[in-house]
Design a protein around this motif. Structure first.
Motif, mmCIF file in Angstrom:
data_model
loop_
_atom_site.group_PDB
_atom_site.id
_atom_site.type_symbol
_atom_site.label_atom_id
_atom_site.label_comp_id
_atom_site.label_asym_id
_atom_site.label_seq_id
_atom_site.Cartn_x
_atom_site.Cartn_y
_atom_site.Cartn_z
ATOM 1 N N THR A 295 49.229 85.124 13.484
ATOM 2 C CA THR A 295 49.346 83.680 13.675
ATOM 3 C C THR A 295 49.082 82.947 12.371
ATOM 4 O OG1 THR A 295 48.660 83.864 15.988
ATOM 5 C CG2 THR A 295 48.492 81.691 14.971
ATOM 6 N N ALA A 296 48.034 83.345 11.674
ATOM 7 C CA ALA A 296 47.732 82.731 10.375
ATOM 8 C C ALA A 296 48.875 82.940 9.394
ATOM 9 C CB ALA A 296 46.439 83.316 9.819
ATOM 10 N N TYR A 297 49.407 84.146 9.377
ATOM 11 C CA TYR A 297 50.526 84.473 8.485
ATOM 12 C C TYR A 297 51.707 83.553 8.771
ATOM 13 C CZ TYR A 297 54.026 87.494 6.185
ATOM 14 O OH TYR A 297 55.025 87.994 5.386
ATOM 15 N N ALA A 298 52.064 83.417 10.047
ATOM 16 C CA ALA A 298 53.208 82.596 10.427
ATOM 17 C C ALA A 298 52.982 81.123 10.118
ATOM 18 C CB ALA A 298 53.505 82.775 11.912
ATOM 19 N N ALA A 299 51.767 80.629 10.386
ATOM 20 C CA ALA A 299 51.472 79.214 10.165
ATOM 21 C C ALA A 299 51.551 78.855 8.688
ATOM 22 C CB ALA A 299 50.095 78.883 10.727
ATOM 23 N N VAL A 300 51.021 79.730 7.847
ATOM 24 C CA VAL A 300 51.084 79.469 6.410
ATOM 25 C C VAL A 300 52.523 79.536 5.928
ATOM 26 C CG1 VAL A 300 50.419 80.374 4.143
ATOM 27 C CG2 VAL A 300 48.716 80.216 5.965
ATOM 28 N N ARG A 301 53.249 80.535 6.352
ATOM 29 C CA ARG A 301 54.651 80.660 5.957
ATOM 30 C C ARG A 301 55.463 79.439 6.382
ATOM 31 N NH1 ARG A 301 57.578 85.783 8.445
ATOM 32 N NH2 ARG A 301 57.228 84.548 10.332
ATOM 33 N N ALA A 302 55.132 78.859 7.548
ATOM 34 C CA ALA A 302 55.903 77.737 8.086
ATOM 35 C C ALA A 302 55.845 76.507 7.194
ATOM 36 C CB ALA A 302 55.407 77.394 9.488
ATOM 37 N N VAL A 303 54.721 76.294 6.513
ATOM 38 C CA VAL A 303 54.581 75.074 5.703
ATOM 39 C C VAL A 303 54.899 75.312 4.231
ATOM 40 C CG1 VAL A 303 52.914 74.100 7.317
ATOM 41 C CG2 VAL A 303 52.085 75.354 5.300
ATOM 42 N N SER A 304 55.228 76.537 3.859
ATOM 43 C CA SER A 304 55.679 76.874 2.494
ATOM 44 C C SER A 304 54.783 76.290 1.403
ATOM 45 C CB SER A 304 57.121 76.393 2.284
ATOM 46 O OG SER A 304 57.990 76.962 3.223
ATOM 47 N N PRO A 305 53.503 76.639 1.393
ATOM 48 C CA PRO A 305 52.601 76.065 0.384
ATOM 49 C C PRO A 305 52.949 76.529 -1.026
ATOM 50 C CG PRO A 305 51.525 77.872 1.521
ATOM 51 C CD PRO A 305 52.823 77.648 2.229
ATOM 52 N N GLN A 306 52.908 75.592 -1.962
ATOM 53 C CA GLN A 306 53.171 75.894 -3.366
ATOM 54 C C GLN A 306 51.882 75.745 -4.173
ATOM 55 O OE1 GLN A 306 56.405 76.959 -4.146
ATOM 56 N NE2 GLN A 306 56.542 76.821 -1.900
ATOM 57 N N SER A 307 51.827 76.452 -5.267
ATOM 58 C CA SER A 307 50.656 76.374 -6.135
ATOM 59 C C SER A 307 50.391 74.928 -6.537
ATOM 60 C CB SER A 307 50.887 77.223 -7.387
ATOM 61 O OG SER A 307 49.796 77.120 -8.275
ATOM 62 N N GLY A 308 49.136 74.500 -6.370
ATOM 63 C CA GLY A 308 48.736 73.159 -6.756
ATOM 64 C C GLY A 308 48.883 72.114 -5.666
ATOM 65 N N GLU A 309 49.557 72.453 -4.561
ATOM 66 C CA GLU A 309 49.700 71.491 -3.475
ATOM 67 C C GLU A 309 48.399 71.379 -2.675
ATOM 68 O OE1 GLU A 309 54.328 71.172 -2.213
ATOM 69 O OE2 GLU A 309 53.173 72.740 -1.212
ATOM 70 N N THR A 310 48.255 70.253 -1.978
ATOM 71 C CA THR A 310 47.096 70.020 -1.113
ATOM 72 C C THR A 310 47.517 70.234 0.334
ATOM 73 O OG1 THR A 310 46.114 68.429 -2.646
ATOM 74 C CG2 THR A 310 45.376 68.343 -0.360
ATOM 75 N N VAL A 311 46.765 71.098 1.029
ATOM 76 C CA VAL A 311 47.082 71.430 2.417
ATOM 77 C C VAL A 311 45.857 71.175 3.284
ATOM 78 C CG1 VAL A 311 47.913 73.192 4.010
ATOM 79 C CG2 VAL A 311 48.675 73.217 1.617
ATOM 80 N N GLY A 312 46.022 70.420 4.359
ATOM 81 C CA GLY A 312 44.946 70.192 5.315
ATOM 82 C C GLY A 312 45.014 71.207 6.438
ATOM 83 N N VAL A 313 43.852 71.615 6.937
ATOM 84 C CA VAL A 313 43.771 72.594 8.024
ATOM 85 C C VAL A 313 42.711 72.140 9.011
ATOM 86 C CG1 VAL A 313 43.368 74.993 8.671
ATOM 87 C CG2 VAL A 313 44.406 74.464 6.446
ATOM 88 N N SER A 314 43.089 71.969 10.285
ATOM 89 C CA SER A 314 42.092 71.664 11.307
ATOM 90 C C SER A 314 41.539 72.960 11.879
ATOM 91 C CB SER A 314 42.702 70.806 12.423
ATOM 92 O OG SER A 314 43.757 71.491 13.072
ATOM 93 N N ALA A 315 40.311 72.902 12.430
ATOM 94 C CA ALA A 315 39.624 74.100 12.937
ATOM 95 C C ALA A 315 39.626 75.196 11.879
ATOM 96 C CB ALA A 315 40.255 74.586 14.243
#
Length: 313
Positions: free
Chosen positions: A134-154
């Protein structure tokens, strides 16, 4: 003489934890391409509680009497015809798609198993599937790039603790929303902790004055709306729980279903085995105390995974 009976969790109707019971079962025999596993550890997950209450009836209906459990790790007790990659006595980990792992024994297709890395404890191996993929899929879904800011609940929960570590490995700046008691753990893993509660949006804006690029929700619809209010593009919002809200705003809903393969599980297991990411075990219970295990899970403030140990009952 080898026993022909085992034990398994069942429920006969939708309801609270009181509908759960443990009963004797005939140990199943593996068919073509299947493996019988003597289960040493099986994680529990919020989705299983939701299925049991009927909250996910439209998406995942139960057929009664219903078993439960997807995560598993154990020892191969028998192999069916055509199985060549595993032998009796092999230590394995994997997943059941039949809601059957909360038991002393279960049969699963060989393609849903991998060899357990020796560095992993039974508890970690037996609780990695749902949270890990689930974690793998969720991260892949938002395509994070180096230096970007990502918020995570829970951010400090069973899935969240893996999500934030995967994001840090992608060199994202991670704002982890959690209770204040989890701040030290988050900071030690390279995450900026943000306490949930009143004025959360203001705190996030202060910590990310140039905006938040992506958001992963692991808690509920209010966080999907929060991400929208903060200006996160809907295509870069992913939730694993708020399906209706996601449909309303155009967010993604990628989770375990999009990454349930032995290959993804093996990749996650390797990351844990090599120490690249941590998996914390919050508690372990014998099978007979399954209701107590879910009572702890349903408090929704547990850091790490809760595991059943069927052979200790």
């Amino acid at each position: 003489m080898t026993s022909t009976t085992g034990r398994a969790v069942r429920f006969d109707r939708y309801g609270g934890r009181d509908v759960l019971y443990v009963t004797d079962i005939d140990i199943p025999s593996p068919s073509e391409g299947e493996v019988l596993v003597e289960v040493r550890a099986a994680g529990i997950n919020p989705g299983e509680a939701a299925i049991r209450t009927g909250a996910l009836h439209e998406r995942f209906p139960a057929t009664f009497p219903c078993g439960e459990g997807s995560d598993l790790a154990g020892v191969v007790a028998a192999v069916g015809p055509g199985v060549t990659q595993f032998s009796v006595g092999d230590e394995v980990m994997g997943f059941s798609l039949r809601r059957s792992s909360h038991a002393t024994h279960t049969v699963v297709p060989a393609r849903q198993l991998i060899r357990k890395p020796p560095q992993l404890s039974w508890e970690v191996a037996g609780s990695l599937y749902v949270a890990g993929v689930t974690a793998y899929a969720a991260v892949r879904a938002v395509s994070p790039q180096s230096g970007e800011t990502v918020g995570v609940s829970a951010a400090a929960g069973g899935v969240g603790s893996l999500v934030v570590q995967l994001l840090v490995r992608r060199r994202a700046r991670v704002l982890g929303i959690a209770s204040e008691r989890n701040a030290d753990w988050l900071q030690s893993h390279g995450v900026t902790p943000v306490a949930y509660g009143d004025a959360l949006a203001d705190r996030l804006r202060k910590m990310a004055p140039h905006g938040i690029d992506a958001f992963i929700d692991l808690f509920g619809p209010e966080y999907v709306q929060l991400a929208v209010d903060l200006g996160v593009p809907p295509e870069r919002i992913n939730t694993i729980i708020a399906f209706q809200k996601a449909a309303e705003v155009g967010a993604k809903t990628e989770g375990s279903a999009e990454a349930s393969t032995a290959e993804v599980l093996a990749e996650m297991a390797d990351l844990v085995a090599t120490g690249a990411i941590d998996v914390d075990i919050a508690a372990a219970y014998p099978l007979e105390r399954v209701a107590d295990a879910f009572a702890q899970l349903e408090q929704r403030h547990t850091h790490g995974k809760i595991v059943l140990l069927p052979q200790s009952s």
